[in-house]
Design a protein around this motif. Structure first.
Motif, PDB file in Angstrom:
ATOM      1  N   ASP A  24       0.776  -1.234   0.115  1.00 21.59           N
ATOM      2  CA  ASP A  24       0.050   0.011  -0.150  1.00 21.59           C
ATOM      3  C   ASP A  24       1.063   1.207  -0.046  1.00 21.59           C
ATOM      4  N   ASP A  25       0.191   2.281   0.120  1.00 28.77           N
ATOM      5  CA  ASP A  25       0.973   3.846   0.115  1.00 28.77           C
ATOM      6  C   ASP A  25       2.072   3.941   1.200  1.00 28.77           C
ATOM      7  N   LEU A  26       1.863   3.148   2.199  1.00 34.12           N
ATOM      8  CA  LEU A  26       2.787   3.232   3.392  1.00 34.12           C
ATOM      9  C   LEU A  26       3.939   2.025   3.218  1.00 34.12           C
ATOM     10  N   GLY A  27       3.741   1.395   2.365  1.00 33.39           N
ATOM     11  CA  GLY A  27       4.932   0.443   2.053  1.00 33.39           C
ATOM     12  C   GLY A  27       4.817  -1.090   2.711  1.00 33.39           C
ATOM     13  N   GLU A  28       3.320  -1.019   3.258  1.00 34.76           N
ATOM     14  CA  GLU A  28       3.017  -2.375   3.958  1.00 34.76           C
ATOM     15  C   GLU A  28       2.490  -3.399   3.097  1.00 34.76           C
ATOM     16  N   VAL A  29       2.451  -4.540   3.376  1.00 31.19           N
ATOM     17  CA  VAL A  29       1.876  -5.589   2.422  1.00 31.19           C
ATOM     18  C   VAL A  29       0.258  -5.299   2.678  1.00 31.19           C
ATOM     19  N   SER A  30      -0.529  -5.271   1.389  1.00 33.17           N
ATOM     20  CA  SER A  30      -2.034  -5.080   1.599  1.00 33.17           C
ATOM     21  C   SER A  30      -2.538  -6.243   0.939  1.00 33.17           C
ATOM     22  N   ASP A  31      -1.955  -7.186   0.205  1.00 28.68           N
ATOM     23  CA  ASP A  31      -2.566  -8.264  -0.271  1.00 28.68           C
ATOM     24  C   ASP A  31      -1.581  -9.104  -0.941  1.00 28.68           C
ATOM     25  N   ALA A  32      -1.623 -10.549  -0.925  1.00 27.13           N
ATOM     26  CA  ALA A  32      -0.793 -11.369  -1.668  1.00 27.13           C
ATOM     27  C   ALA A  32      -1.572 -12.535  -2.504  1.00 27.13           C
ATOM     28  N   ARG A  33      -1.170 -12.811  -3.812  1.00 29.23           N
ATOM     29  CA  ARG A  33      -1.985 -13.749  -4.501  1.00 29.23           C
ATOM     30  C   ARG A  33      -0.999 -14.744  -5.072  1.00 29.23           C
ATOM     31  N   PHE A  34      -1.588 -16.133  -4.922  1.00 26.16           N
ATOM     32  CA  PHE A  34      -0.767 -17.021  -5.544  1.00 26.16           C
ATOM     33  C   PHE A  34      -1.423 -17.197  -6.929  1.00 26.16           C
ATOM     34  N   HIS A  35      -1.005 -17.178  -7.947  1.00 28.13           N
ATOM     35  CA  HIS A  35      -1.500 -17.422  -9.181  1.00 28.13           C
ATOM     36  C   HIS A  35      -1.126 -18.720  -9.944  1.00 28.13           C
ATOM     37  N   VAL A  36      -2.050 -19.379 -10.566  1.00 32.12           N
ATOM     38  CA  VAL A  36      -1.630 -20.481 -11.372  1.00 32.12           C
ATOM     39  C   VAL A  36      -1.906 -19.608 -12.893  1.00 32.12           C
ATOM     40  N   THR A  37      -0.647 -19.940 -13.658  1.00 33.74           N
ATOM     41  CA  THR A  37      -0.972 -19.041 -14.727  1.00 33.74           C
ATOM     42  C   THR A  37      -0.787 -19.851 -16.119  1.00 33.74           C
ATOM     43  N   GLU A  38      -0.924 -21.210 -16.029  1.00 35.33           N
ATOM     44  CA  GLU A  38      -0.988 -22.016 -17.315  1.00 35.33           C
ATOM     45  C   GLU A  38      -2.562 -22.701 -17.405  1.00 35.33           C
ATOM     46  N   PHE A  39      -2.823 -22.999 -18.528  1.00 31.72           N
ATOM     47  CA  PHE A  39      -4.103 -23.536 -18.452  1.00 31.72           C
ATOM     48  C   PHE A  39      -4.397 -24.478 -19.761  1.00 31.72           C
ATOM     49  N   ARG A  40      -4.671 -25.928 -19.655  1.00 29.42           N
ATOM     50  CA  ARG A  40      -4.643 -26.493 -20.957  1.00 29.42           C
ATOM     51  C   ARG A  40      -6.032 -26.931 -21.178  1.00 29.42           C
ATOM     52  N   GLY A  41      -7.049 -26.632 -20.481  1.00 31.68           N
ATOM     53  CA  GLY A  41      -8.420 -27.020 -20.657  1.00 31.68           C
ATOM     54  C   GLY A  41      -8.782 -28.485 -20.847  1.00 31.68           C
ATOM     55  N   PHE A  42      -8.125 -29.329 -19.677  1.00 29.73           N
ATOM     56  CA  PHE A  42      -8.246 -30.886 -19.697  1.00 29.73           C
ATOM     57  C   PHE A  42      -9.615 -31.184 -19.735  1.00 29.73           C
ATOM     58  N   GLU A  43     -10.534 -30.736 -19.015  1.00 27.64           N
ATOM     59  CA  GLU A  43     -11.835 -31.085 -18.800  1.00 27.64           C
ATOM     60  C   GLU A  43     -12.502 -31.097 -20.238  1.00 27.64           C
ATOM     61  N   LYS A  44     -12.432 -30.023 -21.197  1.00 31.99           N
ATOM     62  CA  LYS A  44     -13.075 -30.005 -22.368  1.00 31.99           C
ATOM     63  C   LYS A  44     -12.162 -31.045 -23.142  1.00 31.99           C
ATOM     64  N   PHE A  45     -11.072 -31.146 -23.117  1.00 27.31           N
ATOM     65  CA  PHE A  45     -10.281 -32.148 -23.934  1.00 27.31           C
ATOM     66  C   PHE A  45     -10.869 -33.508 -23.630  1.00 27.31           C
ATOM     67  N   CYS A  46     -11.176 -33.797 -22.605  1.00 29.55           N
ATOM     68  CA  CYS A  46     -11.970 -35.369 -22.168  1.00 29.55           C
ATOM     69  C   CYS A  46     -13.446 -35.513 -22.907  1.00 29.55           C
ATOM     70  N   GLU A  47     -13.961 -34.684 -23.396  1.00 29.21           N
ATOM     71  CA  GLU A  47     -15.384 -34.812 -24.010  1.00 29.21           C
ATOM     72  C   GLU A  47     -14.991 -35.442 -25.545  1.00 29.21           C
ATOM     73  N   GLY A  48     -16.097 -36.607 -25.343  1.00 25.23           N
ATOM     74  CA  GLY A  48     -16.013 -37.435 -26.704  1.00 25.23           C
ATOM     75  C   GLY A  48     -15.149 -38.565 -26.357  1.00 25.23           C
ATOM     76  N   LYS A  49     -14.517 -38.726 -25.266  1.00 24.58           N
ATOM     77  CA  LYS A  49     -13.589 -39.845 -24.753  1.00 24.58           C
ATOM     78  C   LYS A  49     -14.484 -40.998 -24.132  1.00 24.58           C
ATOM     79  N   SER A  50     -14.191 -42.199 -24.277  1.00 20.48           N
ATOM     80  CA  SER A  50     -14.985 -43.200 -23.604  1.00 20.48           C
ATOM     81  C   SER A  50     -14.560 -43.298 -22.222  1.00 20.48           C
ATOM     82  N   PHE A  51     -15.390 -43.328 -21.269  1.00 23.75           N
ATOM     83  CA  PHE A  51     -15.237 -43.492 -19.652  1.00 23.75           C
ATOM     84  C   PHE A  51     -14.251 -44.466 -19.485  1.00 23.75           C
TER      85      PHE A  51
END
Ligand code: MG
Ligand code: NI
Length: 474
Positions: A24-51
């Motif tokens: 923040d403006d005072l140099g104190e930590v105001s928030d922190a985020r753990f991001h996951v930045t990669e995505f392959r759409g695996f669930e979509k990819f499974c459509e049409g496959k046999s269980f």
């Protein structure tokens, strides 16, 4: 507008991610985020496959926990077949799961986390790894490597090279266990048990020296979620969902995993591809819960094996009702290793272990199925909808790392508030943020549905959004 620190990617955890710390403006930590930045759409990819192919397909999501996906997927398949699978198959699936837990927990503890615990967060990063551990604590490091191999042997002797063709299939398992495999594992079990006991005793002696980590690395109230047996005992393969609060009081019990979507929501934030599951009755983000070893020991009424039960009683003294510090994931992991090995011993001694009756044959009888199991990192759900011919029209995977997402973010914030000083990132601070995340043993291969190891970047950003400092690893 505040400042931002970004840590990207986190080393010595599995997958790929980035951490941003906002000032923040005072140099104190105001928030922190753990991001996951990669995505392959695996669930979509499974459509049409046999269980029927799904156990093999989903096993490829992750090089670290293929067995967990195979099991959850095959269990969803059991639901679609609407069969009760033979007892012999349940036994072998459980054995496989315990093998996976031993190997994965050993990897997390010895290879990834104990270098910090032994060498310290401010030690030379070039030596803070399994090689450095071998030099400092050769006995712990060597026995840990062999313990992991024992877990891997269980998996290899059962599923063998068919991890990627799948030995676990809807209806049971593909092949019975061989006598030589049983005898080989029986011979290796005493050493594995010795290592589990020694490591636990050693770790407990170091707790005194790690009070700061226990106090600051993700130590806060939350719900805990995990499967339990019908009698409330520790359960890793089957069972129903129990949720306890920060006091250890049961909030919900014996919830069918098949109806997870009625009590678990999945929130989305614009800054991460990883969803934020929460317990619906408490809303978002109030319904934050943790899964995995710490959660399982917090939800279970007992372990059900003699040595693990003694350890659990001692572990419980760390909390009032529930143990809240994420640092104690490490401790819980070691108790689970001991428990898994005790169970492995019981299964190997079962008179009917080698039964050829390991599969129920059936056609698809339902069009929707949910499979749920405890992966090393926490509760894993596979949910499929299929056409009458058995091809998937829709899939949802709810993975352990996702379910810990809110708590991991909270942990990063807690650590950053304590260790970030001024507008510079220090190596020691970076290590502590990483170690805080690593306690959860996140599997980012699974959460991003992408294969591979994950590096980490930390970014520090100021009130105007400008990057003040940056550290990169990997
Ligand atoms: Mg999903
Ligand atoms: Ni994984």
């Amino acid at each position: 507008m505040g400042s931002r620190i970004v840590i990207d990617p986190v080393s010595r955890i599995e997958g790929h991610a980035k951490i941003t710390i906002l000032l923040d403006d005072l140099g104190e930590v105001s928030d922190a985020r753990f991001h996951v930045t990669e995505f392959r759409g695996f669930e979509k990819f499974c459509e049409g496959k046999s269980f029927r192919e799904m156990p093999a397909i989903t096993a490829r999501i992750c090089g670290i926990c293929p067995v967990s996906h195979m099991l959850a997927s095959a269990k969803a398949g059991d639901e679609l077949l609407a069969v009760e699978i033979p007892e012999g198959a349940v036994r072998l699936r459980r054995l496989l799961n315990y093998g996976q837990i031993v190997q994965s927990h050993a990897l997390s503890f010895f290879h990834l986390s104990s270098p910090d615990l032994v060498l310290g967060h401010d030690s030379d990063p070039a030596k803070r790894n399994i090689v450095g551990l071998l030099a400092a604590e050769p006995e712990i490091a060597r026995s840990g490597i062999r313990l992991r191999q024992f877990g891997q042997e269980i998996v290899a002797l059962l599923a063998g090279r068919r991890i990627h063709a799948s030995w676990v299939v809807p209806g049971g398992v593909d092949e019975p266990m061989k006598a030589e495999a049983r005898d080989h594992l029986r011979a290796g079990l005493p050493e594995a048990l010795r290592t589990a006991r020694h490591t636990l005793a050693w770790f407990k002696r170091t707790l005194e020296a790690h009070q700061e980590e226990a106090r600051l690395f993700g130590n806060f109230p939350s719900l805990f979620l995990g499967l339990v047996a019908p009698d409330g005992g520790l359960e890793h393969y089957d069972g129903r969902v129990r949720i306890v609060d920060a006091h250890g009081a049961i909030v919900a019990d014996q919830l069918p995993a098949t109806r997870y979507s009625e009590y678990l929501g999945e929130a989305v934030e614009p800054w991460s591809y990883l969803k934020f599951p929460y317990y619906k009755p408490l809303g978002y983000p109030g319904g934050m819960y943790r899964v995995g070893p710490l959660a399982r020991l917090n939800v279970a009424s007992h372990c059900g094996t003699p040595e693990a039960d003694r350890e659990l009683a001692e572990f419980r003294q760390l909390g009032r009702g529930a143990v809240l510090s994420s640092f104690h994931y490490h401790y819980a992991r070691l108790i689970e290793v001991l428990f898994a090995l005790e169970r492995v011993g019981e299964i190997l001694d079962h008179p009917d272990l080698l039964t050829p009756d390991v599969i129920a044959h059936a056609r698809r009888n339902r069009t929707e199925g949910v499979g749920c199991t405890e992966a090393p990192r926490g509760t894993l759900f596979h949910h499929y909808r299929v056409k009458p011919g058995g091809l998937l029209t829709w899939a949802n995977l709810l993975i352990a790392t996702g379910q810990n997402n809110l708590a991991m973010n909270q942990a990063v914030l807690q650590i950053a508030r304590h260790y970030v000083q001024g507008r510079k990132l220090t190596e020691g601070m970076l290590n502590r943020v990483e170690a805080g995340i690593r306690a959860f043993d996140p599997c980012l291969s699974c959460s991003t549905h992408a294969v591979g190891r994950m590096p980490l970047r930390i970014e520090l950003r100021g009130p105007d959004g400008a990057v003040l400092d940056e550290l990169v690893r990997g």
